[in-house]
Design a protein around this motif. Structure first.
Motif, PDB file in Angstrom:
ATOM      1  N   ARG A  60      10.428   4.653  -3.130  1.00 46.82           N
ATOM      2  CA  ARG A  60      11.368   4.151  -1.883  1.00 46.82           C
ATOM      3  C   ARG A  60      12.237   3.147  -3.022  1.00 46.82           C
ATOM      4  NH1 ARG A  60       7.936   1.641   2.176  1.00 46.82           N
ATOM      5  NH2 ARG A  60      10.157   1.175   4.000  1.00 46.82           N
ATOM      6  N   GLU A  61      13.371   2.655  -1.856  1.00 45.53           N
ATOM      7  CA  GLU A  61      13.563   1.731  -2.545  1.00 45.53           C
ATOM      8  C   GLU A  61      14.009   0.239  -2.012  1.00 45.53           C
ATOM      9  OE1 GLU A  61      18.808   0.606  -3.705  1.00 45.53           O
ATOM     10  OE2 GLU A  61      18.025   3.011  -3.082  1.00 45.53           O
ATOM     11  N   VAL A  62      13.471  -0.468  -2.266  1.00 48.00           N
ATOM     12  CA  VAL A  62      12.970  -1.872  -1.652  1.00 48.00           C
ATOM     13  C   VAL A  62      14.618  -2.900  -2.083  1.00 48.00           C
ATOM     14  CG1 VAL A  62      11.878  -3.744  -1.175  1.00 48.00           C
ATOM     15  CG2 VAL A  62      10.924  -1.505  -1.937  1.00 48.00           C
ATOM     16  N   PRO A  63      14.862  -3.552  -0.959  1.00 49.49           N
ATOM     17  CA  PRO A  63      16.357  -3.708  -0.877  1.00 49.49           C
ATOM     18  C   PRO A  63      15.536  -5.277  -1.373  1.00 49.49           C
ATOM     19  CG  PRO A  63      15.973  -3.649   1.351  1.00 49.49           C
ATOM     20  CD  PRO A  63      14.594  -2.416   0.625  1.00 49.49           C
ATOM     21  N   GLU A  64      16.495  -5.934  -2.358  1.00 43.89           N
ATOM     22  CA  GLU A  64      16.350  -7.238  -3.283  1.00 43.89           C
ATOM     23  C   GLU A  64      15.991  -7.738  -2.322  1.00 43.89           C
ATOM     24  OE1 GLU A  64      19.592  -7.514  -5.854  1.00 43.89           O
ATOM     25  OE2 GLU A  64      19.055  -5.357  -7.372  1.00 43.89           O
ATOM     26  N   THR A  65      16.648  -8.198  -1.744  1.00 46.27           N
ATOM     27  CA  THR A  65      16.920  -8.896  -0.915  1.00 46.27           C
ATOM     28  C   THR A  65      15.189  -9.676  -0.218  1.00 46.27           C
ATOM     29  OG1 THR A  65      17.159  -7.958   1.216  1.00 46.27           O
ATOM     30  CG2 THR A  65      19.585  -9.385  -0.135  1.00 46.27           C
ATOM     31  N   LEU A  66      15.133  -8.671   0.017  1.00 48.40           N
ATOM     32  CA  LEU A  66      12.958  -8.056   0.632  1.00 48.40           C
ATOM     33  C   LEU A  66      12.681  -8.838  -0.578  1.00 48.40           C
ATOM     34  CD1 LEU A  66      11.348  -7.930   2.970  1.00 48.40           C
ATOM     35  CD2 LEU A  66      10.993  -5.771   1.307  1.00 48.40           C
ATOM     36  N   TRP A  67      12.225  -8.700  -1.259  1.00 47.17           N
ATOM     37  CA  TRP A  67      12.057 -10.118  -2.723  1.00 47.17           C
ATOM     38  C   TRP A  67      12.150 -10.990  -2.998  1.00 47.17           C
ATOM     39  CZ3 TRP A  67       7.268  -7.015  -4.050  1.00 47.17           C
ATOM     40  CH2 TRP A  67       8.085  -5.662  -3.522  1.00 47.17           C
ATOM     41  N   LEU A  68      13.350 -11.166  -2.619  1.00 49.30           N
ATOM     42  CA  LEU A  68      14.521 -12.927  -2.708  1.00 49.30           C
ATOM     43  C   LEU A  68      13.551 -13.835  -1.464  1.00 49.30           C
ATOM     44  CD1 LEU A  68      16.595 -14.751  -3.658  1.00 49.30           C
ATOM     45  CD2 LEU A  68      17.901 -13.631  -3.157  1.00 49.30           C
ATOM     46  N   TRP A  69      13.978 -13.488  -0.841  1.00 51.98           N
ATOM     47  CA  TRP A  69      13.526 -14.052   0.931  1.00 51.98           C
ATOM     48  C   TRP A  69      12.715 -14.136   1.086  1.00 51.98           C
ATOM     49  CZ3 TRP A  69      16.734 -17.705   1.202  1.00 51.98           C
ATOM     50  CH2 TRP A  69      18.135 -17.641   0.831  1.00 51.98           C
ATOM     51  N   GLY A  70      11.632 -12.535   1.484  1.00 52.17           N
ATOM     52  CA  GLY A  70      10.451 -12.351   2.050  1.00 52.17           C
ATOM     53  C   GLY A  70       9.801 -13.154   0.537  1.00 52.17           C
ATOM     54  N   GLY A  71       9.670 -12.686  -0.511  1.00 45.53           N
ATOM     55  CA  GLY A  71       8.319 -12.701  -1.968  1.00 45.53           C
ATOM     56  C   GLY A  71       8.711 -14.144  -1.993  1.00 45.53           C
ATOM     57  N   LEU A  73      10.687 -16.831  -1.283  1.00 47.48           N
ATOM     58  CA  LEU A  73      11.113 -17.982  -0.256  1.00 47.48           C
ATOM     59  C   LEU A  73       9.187 -18.593   0.742  1.00 47.48           C
ATOM     60  CD1 LEU A  73      12.510 -20.534   0.221  1.00 47.48           C
ATOM     61  CD2 LEU A  73      14.112 -19.438   1.432  1.00 47.48           C
ATOM     62  N   GLY A  74       9.550 -16.903   1.326  1.00 46.35           N
ATOM     63  CA  GLY A  74       9.307 -16.610   2.806  1.00 46.35           C
ATOM     64  C   GLY A  74       7.474 -17.205   2.414  1.00 46.35           C
ATOM     65  N   PHE A  75       6.972 -16.053   1.656  1.00 45.48           N
ATOM     66  CA  PHE A  75       5.440 -16.492   1.501  1.00 45.48           C
ATOM     67  C   PHE A  75       5.142 -17.917   0.661  1.00 45.48           C
ATOM     68  CE2 PHE A  75       1.776 -15.238  -1.612  1.00 45.48           C
ATOM     69  CZ  PHE A  75       1.493 -14.951  -0.633  1.00 45.48           C
ATOM     70  N   PRO A  76       6.218 -18.075  -0.219  1.00 45.29           N
ATOM     71  CA  PRO A  76       5.290 -19.437  -0.792  1.00 45.29           C
ATOM     72  C   PRO A  76       5.703 -20.280   0.990  1.00 45.29           C
ATOM     73  CG  PRO A  76       6.724 -18.536  -2.114  1.00 45.29           C
ATOM     74  CD  PRO A  76       6.986 -17.566  -1.229  1.00 45.29           C
ATOM     75  N   LEU A  77       6.179 -20.233   1.298  1.00 43.43           N
ATOM     76  CA  LEU A  77       6.823 -21.820   2.212  1.00 43.43           C
ATOM     77  C   LEU A  77       5.551 -21.300   3.283  1.00 43.43           C
ATOM     78  CD1 LEU A  77      10.644 -21.415   3.295  1.00 43.43           C
ATOM     79  CD2 LEU A  77       8.753 -23.306   2.222  1.00 43.43           C
ATOM     80  N   VAL A  78       4.895 -20.474   3.809  1.00 45.60           N
ATOM     81  CA  VAL A  78       3.981 -19.867   4.905  1.00 45.60           C
ATOM     82  C   VAL A  78       2.636 -20.331   3.964  1.00 45.60           C
ATOM     83  CG1 VAL A  78       2.483 -18.694   6.198  1.00 45.60           C
ATOM     84  CG2 VAL A  78       5.451 -17.999   5.932  1.00 45.60           C
ATOM     85  N   VAL A  79       2.856 -20.290   2.913  1.00 43.49           N
ATOM     86  CA  VAL A  79       1.727 -20.289   2.034  1.00 43.49           C
ATOM     87  C   VAL A  79       0.957 -21.897   1.798  1.00 43.49           C
ATOM     88  CG1 VAL A  79      -0.076 -20.130  -0.391  1.00 43.49           C
ATOM     89  CG2 VAL A  79       0.923 -18.425   1.332  1.00 43.49           C
ATOM     90  N   LEU A  80       1.774 -22.474   1.366  1.00 41.47           N
ATOM     91  CA  LEU A  80       2.145 -24.460   1.538  1.00 41.47           C
ATOM     92  C   LEU A  80       1.900 -24.576   1.852  1.00 41.47           C
ATOM     93  CD1 LEU A  80       4.738 -25.092  -1.826  1.00 41.47           C
ATOM     94  CD2 LEU A  80       2.736 -24.042  -1.633  1.00 41.47           C
ATOM     95  N   ALA A  81       2.283 -24.442   3.813  1.00 45.90           N
ATOM     96  CA  ALA A  81       2.642 -24.790   5.044  1.00 45.90           C
ATOM     97  C   ALA A  81       1.561 -25.334   5.313  1.00 45.90           C
ATOM     98  CB  ALA A  81       3.895 -24.473   6.008  1.00 45.90           C
ATOM     99  N   ALA A  82       0.810 -24.205   4.915  1.00 47.97           N
ATOM    100  CA  ALA A  82      -0.921 -23.499   5.919  1.00 47.97           C
ATOM    101  C   ALA A  82      -1.542 -24.523   5.003  1.00 47.97           C
ATOM    102  CB  ALA A  82      -0.859 -22.438   5.528  1.00 47.97           C
ATOM    103  N   LEU A  83      -1.040 -24.852   3.248  1.00 51.57           N
ATOM    104  CA  LEU A  83      -2.040 -25.939   2.689  1.00 51.57           C
ATOM    105  C   LEU A  83      -2.367 -27.134   2.979  1.00 51.57           C
ATOM    106  CD1 LEU A  83      -4.291 -25.893   0.508  1.00 51.57           C
ATOM    107  CD2 LEU A  83      -2.546 -25.878  -0.763  1.00 51.57           C
TER     108      LEU A  83
END
Length: 220
Positions: A60-71, A73-83
């Motif tokens: 299954r092909e996963v869009p590069e933008t999903l890894w770039l923006w989701g993994g 940028l988005g994921f670290p921001l959520v984790v760091l904001a919560a911390l």
């Protein structure tokens, strides 16, 4: 098993994971949340690594933008904001408040020891800080020479002692007892021996115990 006893402490008198005061309890809570969160993230990452092996016959092909923006940028921001939201109150718990002034003592660091002064009293108590148990105490911390750090792991986090500057730390010992402290900033050859004790006395015994300590009659 303790991996880094000097940095965090796993057991004993200098344990930051065996808190006594409210500030230390809050800091230990942040540590446990970070530990649990890191294990969840590790499990998630391991799942992503193993997933292609389970589905190797269904590419299954996963869009590069999903890894770039989701993994990326988005994921670290959520984790760091919560911390950050979780950790800020813990840091705030160590600061002197703006409410009615509380009992304030002075901690004066030097290479390689500590002197403690008390309001309205002459003299100092070297290497031993006396406080009343069950009451908040503000410690005004400074240094005579280089940068040191005041740290009583079971009562609060560390605060730097800086020449020409006074930093204030709020501690509270809920019960009478002895709480070990140390300098937590490398300050020279004898840094490792720069230890002190915080002795919390019952409120009705504090004045007499302090008078005895200042008169050089403190019991071992």
């Amino acid at each position: 098993m303790c991996v880094a006893p000097v940095l965090a402490g796993c057991e004993g008198a200098l344990s930051s994971l065996d808190p006594a005061g409210p500030a230390a309890q809050s800091i230990a809570g942040v540590w446990w949340v970070m530990m649990a969160g890191s294990l969840v993230i590790l499990a998630l990452m391991m799942g992503l690594i193993l997933f292609p092996f389970w589905k190797r016959h269904q590419p299954r092909e996963v869009p590069e933008t999903l890894w770039l923006w989701g993994g990326g940028l988005g994921f670290p921001l959520v984790v760091l904001a919560a911390l950050l939201a979780w950790g800020l109150p813990s840091g705030q718990s160590m600061l002197a408040g703006r409410e009615t002034p509380v009992y304030t003592v002075e901690a004066e660091a030097y290479q390689w020891g500590w002197n403690f002064r008390y309001p309205g009293e002459d003299g100092v108590t070297p290497e031993v800080l006396h406080i009343p148990a069950g009451e908040p105490v503000d410690v005004a911390i400074t240094s005579l020479d280089v940068i040191h750090a005041f740290w009583v792991p079971r009562l609060a986090g560390k605060v730097d002692a800086i020449p020409g500057t006074t930093n204030t730390l709020r501690i509270l010992a809920p019960e009478p007892g002895i709480y070990e402290g140390m300098c937590a900033e490398f300050c020279g050859l004898e840094h490792a021996t720069m230890r002190f004790r915080v002795v919390a006395h019952a409120s009705d015994e504090y004045e007499s115990a302090l008078d005895a300590a200042l008169a050089g009659q403190e019991q071992p």
